[in-house]
Scaffold this motif. Structure first.
Motif, mmCIF file in Angstrom:
data_model
loop_
_atom_site.group_PDB
_atom_site.id
_atom_site.type_symbol
_atom_site.label_atom_id
_atom_site.label_comp_id
_atom_site.label_asym_id
_atom_site.label_seq_id
_atom_site.Cartn_x
_atom_site.Cartn_y
_atom_site.Cartn_z
ATOM 1 N N LEU A 132 0.822 -1.228 0.176
ATOM 2 C CA LEU A 132 0.145 -0.007 -0.129
ATOM 3 C C LEU A 132 0.846 1.340 -0.064
ATOM 4 N N SER A 133 2.044 1.016 0.447
ATOM 5 C CA SER A 133 3.030 2.520 0.498
ATOM 6 C C SER A 133 3.841 2.518 -0.578
ATOM 7 N N TYR A 134 4.204 1.318 -1.091
ATOM 8 C CA TYR A 134 5.196 1.553 -2.328
ATOM 9 C C TYR A 134 4.611 0.929 -3.682
ATOM 10 N N TYR B 150 1.648 -0.093 -5.133
ATOM 11 C CA TYR B 150 0.264 -0.024 -5.615
ATOM 12 C C TYR B 150 0.073 -0.890 -7.109
ATOM 13 N N GLU B 151 1.196 -0.849 -7.935
ATOM 14 C CA GLU B 151 1.179 -1.761 -9.196
ATOM 15 C C GLU B 151 0.873 -3.013 -8.953
ATOM 16 N N ILE C 164 -1.175 -4.422 -6.862
ATOM 17 C CA ILE C 164 -2.548 -4.588 -6.556
ATOM 18 C C ILE C 164 -3.245 -4.932 -7.766
ATOM 19 N N LEU D 148 -9.994 -2.266 -1.686
ATOM 20 C CA LEU D 148 -8.907 -1.753 -1.104
ATOM 21 C C LEU D 148 -9.018 -0.289 -0.786
ATOM 22 N N VAL D 149 -9.230 0.560 -2.016
ATOM 23 C CA VAL D 149 -9.154 1.896 -1.920
ATOM 24 C C VAL D 149 -10.599 2.316 -0.988
ATOM 25 N N ARG E 72 -10.022 1.849 2.627
ATOM 26 C CA ARG E 72 -9.045 3.016 3.279
ATOM 27 C C ARG E 72 -9.264 4.426 2.997
ATOM 28 N N ILE F 244 -9.588 6.771 5.950
ATOM 29 C CA ILE F 244 -8.841 6.491 7.084
ATOM 30 C C ILE F 244 -7.829 7.775 7.140
ATOM 31 N N PHE G 8 -4.714 7.700 8.685
ATOM 32 C CA PHE G 8 -3.404 7.330 9.111
ATOM 33 C C PHE G 8 -2.653 6.765 7.866
ATOM 34 N N PRO H 21 -0.552 3.644 6.268
ATOM 35 C CA PRO H 21 -0.894 2.184 6.403
ATOM 36 C C PRO H 21 0.192 1.563 7.697
ATOM 37 N N GLU I 117 7.960 -0.505 5.962
ATOM 38 C CA GLU I 117 7.615 0.899 6.013
ATOM 39 C C GLU I 117 8.816 1.634 5.391
ATOM 40 N N VAL I 118 9.989 1.197 5.884
ATOM 41 C CA VAL I 118 11.255 1.973 5.397
ATOM 42 C C VAL I 118 11.449 1.751 3.931
ATOM 43 N N TRP I 119 11.252 0.464 3.369
ATOM 44 C CA TRP I 119 11.828 0.295 2.110
ATOM 45 C C TRP I 119 10.979 -0.805 1.222
#
Lengths: 492, 358
Positions: free
Chosen positions: A299-301, A303-304, A306, A314-315, A318, A321, A323, A325, A411-413
């Motif tokens: 979800l953060s990096y 999206y292709e 999905i 999903l969208v 969310r 929301i 916040f 992910p 989350e980071v990478w």
């Protein structure tokens, strides 16, 4: 040994013991043989009924002239004559009654009258299985050893006893089968247990942590079990078992990571079924560790990745929301962890209520309040459920913990981070050993022959060889079946 | 201790790299699902994008944005100024070109950015629109959004009907393959919420030069694609039958060199779906088979002759001859050899089933 009590040498044993209310020192007089004698014991450790019924009547009325007569007149199985003063302390604390004839202090006698307080053998609670024996270990060492002796009634089963802990003086038993188990493994265990320096060993969990190869690893390096059937099976495989007095969990070593995902019930089911269940369990573990990190990463990096059809679900879930992910996922993961902790700490009945309140009320409320998406809620609940499928409780805790570093890396990478974290984990696992044997075997080092009882369990006739990992003295479990030869026509 | 410190330090240092990855949180981006290009004049085009707005428990709402521009990227920049969240191309499913644009300007400069964008999948569908793309994308089709509807429409027609395999990957492969002409399907809006595949556009150097009608698509697919599945009606004296091809293959054979002669073997496995006559006897089936073979031969040959006449080669004959010839010269091929080539079609039809109840 390291002397704990600096002033114990100055005062005599009697004086120190006299401070305790349960120390009894009773003097008696035998009229028949004109002899006076003293009984010293700790009332809390000694069964006074034994003294009353099987000791005193015989000493008072019997033909008791000198200390050596005790063996003839007292009907107790455990009577020991001694002249060694240093033994006194040990024996008294093990529930013996010290008998001295007044005037002849250098010779004395120990009468075993130990009080046994313990619970009865009950159903296994942690490793319950529907099929198979329903007994589990208790806190008493002797009772536990009895369960094993009954299952392996051969003279080769060796039970070595050690005492560890300067304060607790915990009795530890090392079990192995002479002639099967590699002596190297036994020596390692013996040496490590002898090397334990700790004051109070209250449970086998202490021993696991103290003698593991790497104490800074979240992975347990000895398997613990409460099932006597499991212990007897691994003894036959050539492993070493460690029993600790006061602990209903026995330890098994050397072990491998895969063994933590095998439930002992696997051996009671047909091999096809049990292999299938093992694979499901392994899948559940991977799923449980990875599902939230993958959710966050995608979800953060990415999206292709999905699928178009999933996108709308999903969208839409969310959209409202507030916040990102990662916060959403951490919030839910922490909620689940809190629920678990609360459920584990509270008394059973209240615990169930907490589960329902937490699971249903908090989950639904947070979705309705728009704090979390219901899709993630499903994932987290599934992940929690999957982590409960681990048959050994200890590894379940490890899995709970592993999810968090994966989440942070995701989350980071993104997915790359998950791979990086996986590499860290793999490096750690490859380096890890259990009693000096590789923890990741049969994956690394690859041992094809040990795969027969790892991710799947093959049928018993394929289990002729003992695990290669253990390097047993006797590598085969049963003689090879003679090949069926077709009769020659002329033979008939 | 030192080791632990090193570990902690490396983790911290690594986390600095966090900034190197661009974060695209799903709900903070605008997903373009379809793009359409219309002709304005010889230099300018009108670009239209369609984005779905997902609503809980409802079909997504289609919203279109348009901008006039010279090339695609600047068009996106223009639209960027109209949307609340950054535009991303990662879930692009279809790219449409209006017929006028394809005929007058060509689609090559417009396709180019898509093959360079790593976010765009190679399964992207390209199509020509008979009419204006802006109008077509403004409609409301299906329940999953317009672009998904169009891509599903193509997908199922490729899998089960007589549309030959096509997407960005195939288009580019054909385009870069000398001796082969790329083709993309053509669609048309036939109502506020209805679309239709009308045929196949053949593109020479990106410009549309020919168009294959829907009736000929069955034969076209036999010539260019494997596993052709489609329906063809065969007429014989005793009635008319619908034959569905369930499996097909085509093979080229270079039978003569001077002058060039190519034989195309077409194998078709078919089943009879319906028959209007009285009774389907083995004799009838035999007749149907022969008639079907004749149809394939006639129609395919007609198509091939038409391609040769227009100097285009969607079947890839040039490519095939090249693989069979040492020191092949494409210039010579295009100018002289292709014109005079003799093509023979040899169909091999099998009817493997004619219904359960006899």
């Amino acid at each position: 040994m390291f002397n704990f009590f600096k002033n114990s040498e100055k005062e005599s044993l009697d004086k120190i013991l006299a401070k305790s209310a349960d120390f009894k020192c009773l003097e008696y007089y035998n009229n028949k043989s004109n002899i006076s004698f003293t009984l010293k014991f700790l009332a809390t450790l000694v069964d006074e009924k034994t003294i009353q019924d099987s000791v005193l009547p015989y000493l008072l009325e019997g033909n008791f002239k000198q200390i050596e007569d005790v063996k003839q007149i007292v009907p107790l199985p455990d009577i020991k004559l001694s002249e060694d003063i240093s033994q006194i302390e040990d024996m008294i604390f093990n529930g013996s009654v010290l008998l001295t004839v007044n005037g002849k202090d250098n010779k004395f006698c120990f009468l075993g009258a130990k009080k046994e307080i313990g619970r009865n053998i009950s159903l296994p609670e942690v490793e319950f299985s529907v099929i198979g024996p329903k007994e589990s270990f208790v806190e008493s060492l002797d009772q536990n050893l009895n369960l094993i002796r009954k299952r392996i009634p051969v003279k080769e089963l060796v039970i070595e006893k050690k005492t560890v802990g300067t304060l607790s003086k915990t009795k530890v038993a090392i079990l192995y089968i002479d002639g099967i188990t590699n002596t190297e493994n036994v020596n390692t265990v013996r040496q490590r247990i002898e090397g334990i320096e700790f004051d109070e060993i209250t449970d086998s969990s202490y021993i696991v942590q103290i003698i593991s190869d790497n104490q800074n690893s979240p992975f347990p390096q000895l398997l613990d079990t409460e099932r006597p059937d499991r212990i007897s099976a691994i003894l036959a495989e050539g492993k070493v078992a460690i029993f600790v007095d006061g602990s209903p969990h026995a330890l098994i070593g050397p072990t491998t990571l895969v063994e933590f995902f095998s439930s002992f019930e696997d051996y009671y089911l047909n091999w096809i079924l049990s292999s299938f269940f093992r694979l499901i369990r392994l899948f559940a573990v991977v799923f449980s560790i990875l599902v939230t990190p993958v959710y966050v990463a995608t979800l953060s990096y990415h999206y292709e990745l999905i699928p178009q059809d999933l996108m709308s679900t999903l969208v839409a879930s969310r959209r409202a929301i507030p916040f990102p992910p990662i916060l959403e996922a951490l919030f839910l993961e922490l909620t689940i962890e809190l629920l678990r902790e609360a459920g584990a700490r509270l008394p059973t009945k209240v615990g169930q209520t907490i589960g329902i309140v937490g699971g249903i009320v908090i989950g639904t409320a947070s979705v309705e309040a728009g704090l979390t998406s219901n899709i993630l809620l499903i994932f987290i609940a599934l992940a929690a459920l999957a982590s409960f499928t681990t048959p050994v409780y200890r590894i379940g805790n490890t899995i709970r913990l592993l999810r968090f570093p994966f989440l942070l890396f995701a989350e980071v990478w993104g997915l790359l981070g998950i791979i990086v974290c996986f590499c860290f984990l793999l490096t750690h696992l490859i380096r890890l050993t259990s009693l000096g044997r590789p923890y990741l075997e049969p994956l690394y080092p690859p041992r094809m022959q040990d795969l027969k009882d790892a991710f799947i369990r093959l049928s018993f006739d394929k289990q002729r060889k003992r695990p290669f990992l253990l390097n047993t003295k006797e590598p085969y479990r049963f003689p090879k079946k003679a090949k069926k030869e077709k009769k020659d026509i002329e033979d008939e | 201790m030192r080791r632990t410190l090193k570990l902690i330090a490396s983790v911290f240092l690594a986390s600095i790299l966090n900034g190197c990855v661009q974060k695209e949180v799903l709900d903070d981006i605008t997903l373009i699902e379809g793009i359409g290009f219309d002709y304005i004049d010889s230099k300018n085009i009108l670009g239209t994008i369609v984005i779905p707005v997902y609503l809980p428990k409802q079909a997504p709402k289609n919203i279109t944005f348009s901008a006039k521009a010279e090339i695609k990227k600047s068009m996106l920049q223009d639209i960027q100024r109209q949307t609340a969240d950054p535009l991303v191309t990662g879930s692009l499913a279809v790219v449409l070109f209006s017929k006028t644009l394809t005929e007058k300007v060509g689609i090559l400069p417009l396709v180019d950015p898509f093959q360079r964008d790593p976010g765009v999948g190679s399964g992207l569908y390209l199509a020509v629109v008979d009419g204006e793309t802006k109008e077509l994308l403004g409609g409301n089709y299906g329940i999953r959004g317009n672009a998904t509807y169009i891509s599903n429409l193509m997908n199922h027609n490729i899998k089960n009907e007589d549309l030959p395999q096509t997407n960005l990957q195939w288009f580019l492969a054909d385009f870069y393959q000398e001796g082969k002409t790329p083709f993309i399907p053509q669609i048309k809006q036939i109502g506020k919420d209805k679309l239709k595949i009308t045929g196949i556009s053949l593109l020479k150097y990106g410009k549309m030069v020919d168009f294959i009608e829907a009736e000929d698509m069955f034969f076209f697919k036999l010539l260019v694609d494997k596993y052709s599945e489609g329906l063809h009606r065969v007429k014989i004296e005793s009635g008319e039958a619908a034959v569905r091809s369930i499996r097909s293959s085509h093979n080229f054979e270079l039978t003569k060199r001077n002058p060039m002669e190519i034989t195309i073997h077409i194998k078709v496995d078919g089943i009879i779906n319906e028959f209007t006559g009285q009774e389907l006897t083995p004799k009838n089936i035999q007749e149907l088979k022969q008639q079907f073979s004749k149809d394939i031969q006639k129609e395919s040959l007609k198509l091939v002759q038409r391609f040769i006449g227009k100097q285009i080669d969607p079947i890839g004959i040039g490519h095939y001859v090249k693989t069979q010839t040492r020191n092949f010269d494409f210039n010579n091929w295009r100018e002289n050899q292709y014109k005079d080539i003799v093509v023979k079609i040899k169909p091999d039809v099998k009817i493997s089933e004619s219904g359960v109840i006899e």
